[in-house]
Design a protein around this motif. Structure first.
Motif, mmCIF file in Angstrom:
data_model
loop_
_atom_site.group_PDB
_atom_site.id
_atom_site.type_symbol
_atom_site.label_atom_id
_atom_site.label_comp_id
_atom_site.label_asym_id
_atom_site.label_seq_id
_atom_site.Cartn_x
_atom_site.Cartn_y
_atom_site.Cartn_z
ATOM 1 N N GLY A 88 -9.478 -1.699 -4.188
ATOM 2 C CA GLY A 88 -9.712 -0.201 -4.344
ATOM 3 C C GLY A 88 -8.637 0.480 -3.401
ATOM 4 O O GLY A 88 -8.491 1.697 -3.291
ATOM 5 N N PHE A 89 -7.525 -0.169 -3.030
ATOM 6 C CA PHE A 89 -6.636 0.469 -1.976
ATOM 7 C C PHE A 89 -5.377 1.012 -2.771
ATOM 8 O O PHE A 89 -4.699 0.036 -3.410
ATOM 9 C CB PHE A 89 -6.043 -0.611 -0.816
ATOM 10 C CG PHE A 89 -4.881 0.340 -0.036
ATOM 11 C CD1 PHE A 89 -5.145 1.134 0.897
ATOM 12 C CD2 PHE A 89 -3.543 -0.267 -0.194
ATOM 13 C CE1 PHE A 89 -4.330 1.887 1.806
ATOM 14 C CE2 PHE A 89 -2.539 0.123 0.418
ATOM 15 C CZ PHE A 89 -2.890 1.244 1.519
ATOM 16 N N ILE A 90 -5.111 2.259 -3.124
ATOM 17 C CA ILE A 90 -4.215 2.813 -3.792
ATOM 18 C C ILE A 90 -3.481 3.761 -2.799
ATOM 19 O O ILE A 90 -3.759 4.855 -2.396
ATOM 20 C CB ILE A 90 -4.553 3.566 -4.959
ATOM 21 C CG1 ILE A 90 -5.513 2.895 -5.900
ATOM 22 C CG2 ILE A 90 -3.226 4.223 -5.747
ATOM 23 C CD1 ILE A 90 -4.925 1.758 -6.565
ATOM 24 N N PRO A 91 -2.225 3.101 -2.385
ATOM 25 C CA PRO A 91 -1.457 3.977 -1.243
ATOM 26 C C PRO A 91 -0.858 5.233 -1.663
ATOM 27 O O PRO A 91 -0.688 5.398 -3.077
ATOM 28 C CB PRO A 91 -0.343 2.798 -0.828
ATOM 29 C CG PRO A 91 -0.127 2.269 -2.019
ATOM 30 C CD PRO A 91 -1.334 1.833 -2.682
ATOM 31 N N ASP A 92 -0.940 6.435 -0.837
ATOM 32 C CA ASP A 92 -0.291 7.661 -1.245
ATOM 33 C C ASP A 92 1.358 7.438 -1.076
ATOM 34 O O ASP A 92 1.967 8.095 -1.443
ATOM 35 C CB ASP A 92 -0.836 8.628 -0.148
ATOM 36 C CG ASP A 92 -2.231 8.943 -0.447
ATOM 37 O OD1 ASP A 92 -2.721 9.161 -1.476
ATOM 38 O OD2 ASP A 92 -2.963 8.832 0.703
ATOM 39 N N ILE A 93 1.686 6.630 -0.212
ATOM 40 C CA ILE A 93 3.055 6.176 -0.075
ATOM 41 C C ILE A 93 3.339 4.634 0.287
ATOM 42 O O ILE A 93 2.523 4.095 0.886
ATOM 43 C CB ILE A 93 3.772 7.075 0.954
ATOM 44 C CG1 ILE A 93 5.322 7.052 0.924
ATOM 45 C CG2 ILE A 93 3.160 6.973 2.419
ATOM 46 C CD1 ILE A 93 6.047 8.087 1.675
ATOM 47 N N ILE A 94 4.330 4.131 -0.195
ATOM 48 C CA ILE A 94 4.802 2.787 0.278
ATOM 49 C C ILE A 94 6.156 2.870 0.960
ATOM 50 O O ILE A 94 7.111 3.621 0.430
ATOM 51 C CB ILE A 94 5.074 1.934 -1.134
ATOM 52 C CG1 ILE A 94 3.774 1.794 -1.847
ATOM 53 C CG2 ILE A 94 5.419 0.569 -0.628
ATOM 54 C CD1 ILE A 94 3.783 1.210 -3.232
ATOM 55 N N TYR A 95 6.298 2.314 2.230
ATOM 56 C CA TYR A 95 7.446 2.241 2.837
ATOM 57 C C TYR A 95 7.772 1.002 3.423
ATOM 58 O O TYR A 95 7.151 0.281 4.133
ATOM 59 C CB TYR A 95 7.246 3.397 4.085
ATOM 60 C CG TYR A 95 8.776 3.563 4.855
ATOM 61 C CD1 TYR A 95 9.870 3.234 4.262
ATOM 62 C CD2 TYR A 95 8.445 4.584 5.930
ATOM 63 C CE1 TYR A 95 11.189 3.745 4.960
ATOM 64 C CE2 TYR A 95 9.836 4.799 6.774
ATOM 65 C CZ TYR A 95 11.074 4.472 6.189
ATOM 66 O OH TYR A 95 12.344 4.857 6.751
ATOM 67 N N GLY A 96 9.089 0.457 2.907
ATOM 68 C CA GLY A 96 9.365 -0.881 3.142
ATOM 69 C C GLY A 96 10.990 -1.095 3.446
ATOM 70 O O GLY A 96 11.960 -0.059 2.867
ATOM 71 N N HIS A 97 11.346 -2.144 3.746
ATOM 72 C CA HIS A 97 12.641 -2.375 4.298
ATOM 73 C C HIS A 97 13.445 -2.821 3.037
ATOM 74 O O HIS A 97 12.795 -4.044 2.578
ATOM 75 C CB HIS A 97 12.733 -3.374 5.454
ATOM 76 C CG HIS A 97 14.064 -3.617 5.968
ATOM 77 N ND1 HIS A 97 15.037 -4.160 5.460
ATOM 78 C CD2 HIS A 97 14.633 -3.243 7.472
ATOM 79 C CE1 HIS A 97 16.192 -4.301 6.073
ATOM 80 N NE2 HIS A 97 15.868 -3.738 7.313
ATOM 81 N N SER A 98 14.413 -2.524 2.786
ATOM 82 C CA SER A 98 15.179 -3.062 1.608
ATOM 83 C C SER A 98 16.008 -4.157 1.721
ATOM 84 O O SER A 98 16.510 -4.346 2.965
ATOM 85 C CB SER A 98 15.936 -1.853 0.791
ATOM 86 O OG SER A 98 16.631 -2.312 -0.251
#
Length: 405
Positions: A88-98
């Motif tokens: 049930g976790f749908i993030p509002d934003i994803i932030y990751g290291h490319s």
């Protein structure tokens, strides 16, 4: 806000952001990572582990090994994200290291969630780190390998909604067509933690230099040419000759973090100490240190040597400046973005150990003249790189991107 951070080495560049979002009980913060280290815990942040199901194939073309490793990490991160979605976790934003691969397939599991990428470095064969040292020329094979190494980063540049680079120099390495998509926001330096301690004496569990007034410091993750370790060691011969009461403290691991290892299996520390005769009773290798001890080293520093190829700028230089260190820095683009010679630090030719030694001697023999430079070094960080200012900018940018969907 529901936030998903992604970095294999939790918490890395997202430490302050994760802590800030985790401190608000209205947020749900999950950090997808490979790092299981139990010592790193951030209140309000849940770790979601991922692990590639295999290593890259040894028979894979060597240009593509980084790409294959990124795909394997991307698959593993996707599987973890898939489980989060089922829960049930749908993030509002994803932030990751490319570049590592964890962000590659996030748009395939969360197509309607904005994706931000931290773009630390884009590999170029010309005009940056790779062709900087004339004694280490590139082969044709190197040119082709370096171009191919950007494959995973280019995928992220295309499908992410926005990106961040920590310095203008680092953003400048990316293809110009993507620059409007990348904001420059440094991770920030905690100027309340990294602050001057006038009259500090250096006492560590393994080293007592409380009787020493002249301390030269050097800090790097590894002991390698990328961070000018050979040139620094060569400069010590001149420094010891000119300054008989000076001690040198070297912080870092005896390994290569960036660049090539020596072909004969020796470390650069072993190689340079065999090559350069030094009074080792005045040179202290203290290894990697926890933050508290590292802080004591730079607070007690009389002169701090920071050398780097045209590459990623180290946090350590900015942290040292924040404590009022007098930086003797390489005259290279990442350093010159921050340091103006004679104003908030001193610049030297990366390849001139003798010039490095001369400027160290200048610092130690003219403390009054250097006092204002120390103040300006601190002021530069307070005004332009303070965590207290940049963290709010970073959070505001994430919120703006999150609302853009």
């Amino acid at each position: 806000m529901r936030v998903l951070f992604i970095h294999p080495n939790f918490p890395a560049q997202f430490r302050h952001l994760a802590r800030a979002f985790g401190s608000n009980s209205q947020n749900q913060v999950i950090f997808a990572t490979k790092n299981e280290n139990p010592e790193w815990k951030i209140p309000g942040v849940t770790r979601a582990m991922y692990a590639p199901h295999r290593q890259p194939n040894r028979e894979t073309h060597h240009y593509l090994r980084n790409s294959e490793e990124a795909v394997l990490q991307g698959q593993a991160a996707f599987r973890t994200a898939e489980q989060l979605k089922k829960q049930g976790f749908i993030p509002d934003i994803i932030y990751g290291h490319s570049g590592w691969g964890g962000t590659l397939y996030m748009k395939d599991i969360f197509p309607h969630t904005p994706l931000m990428c931290y773009f630390e470095w884009y590999y170029n064969a010309y005009g940056a780190d790779a062709d900087f040292d004339p004694s280490d020329p590139l082969s044709v094979d190197d040119y082709l390998r370096i171009r191919t190494k950007n494959a995973a980063i280019l995928m992220d540049l295309v499908h992410c909604d926005h990106g961040v680079s920590p310095t203008h120099w680092q953003r400048s390495q990316f293809p110009h067509t993507f620059h409007p998509k990348i904001s420059v926001v440094h991770d920030g330096i905690d100027v309340e933690y990294f602050k001057p301690n006038p009259g500090a004496k250096l006492i560590l569990p393994q080293l007592d230099l409380s009787h020493v007034d002249e301390i030269v410091t050097y800090v790097a993750r590894g002991m390698e040419p990328y961070r000018g370790f050979p040139q620094m060691i060569e400069s010590l011969a001149y420094i010891q000759e000119r300054l008989p009461n000076c001690h040198v403290v070297i912080v870092g691991s005896d390994r290569v973090a960036y660049g090539k290892s020596l072909p004969d299996g020796k470390t650069y520390k072993q190689y340079m100490l065999e090559k350069v005769p030094l009074d080792l009773s005045r040179v202290h290798f203290v290894g990697s240190l926890p933050y508290g001890q590292y802080l004591k080293v730079i607070q007690a520093s009389t002169a701090h040597i920071y050398l780097t190829r045209p590459f990623v700028l180290s946090w350590s230089m900015l942290e040292a400046m924040s404590t009022g260190c007098l930086i003797i820095g390489s005259d290279t683009p990442p350093v010159k973005e921050v340091i103006q010679d004679g104003v908030n630090g001193l610049l030297v030719d990366f390849f001139s150990p003798k010039e490095i030694a001369e400027r160290v001697e200048e610092v130690i023999k003219h403390p009054t003249r250097m006092a204002d430079i120390r103040l300006q070094a601190r002021q530069t960080i307070v005004e332009k790189y303070s965590l207290q200012q940049l963290l709010s900018q970073h959070i505001e940018l994430m919120s703006k991107v999150a609302k853009s969907s």
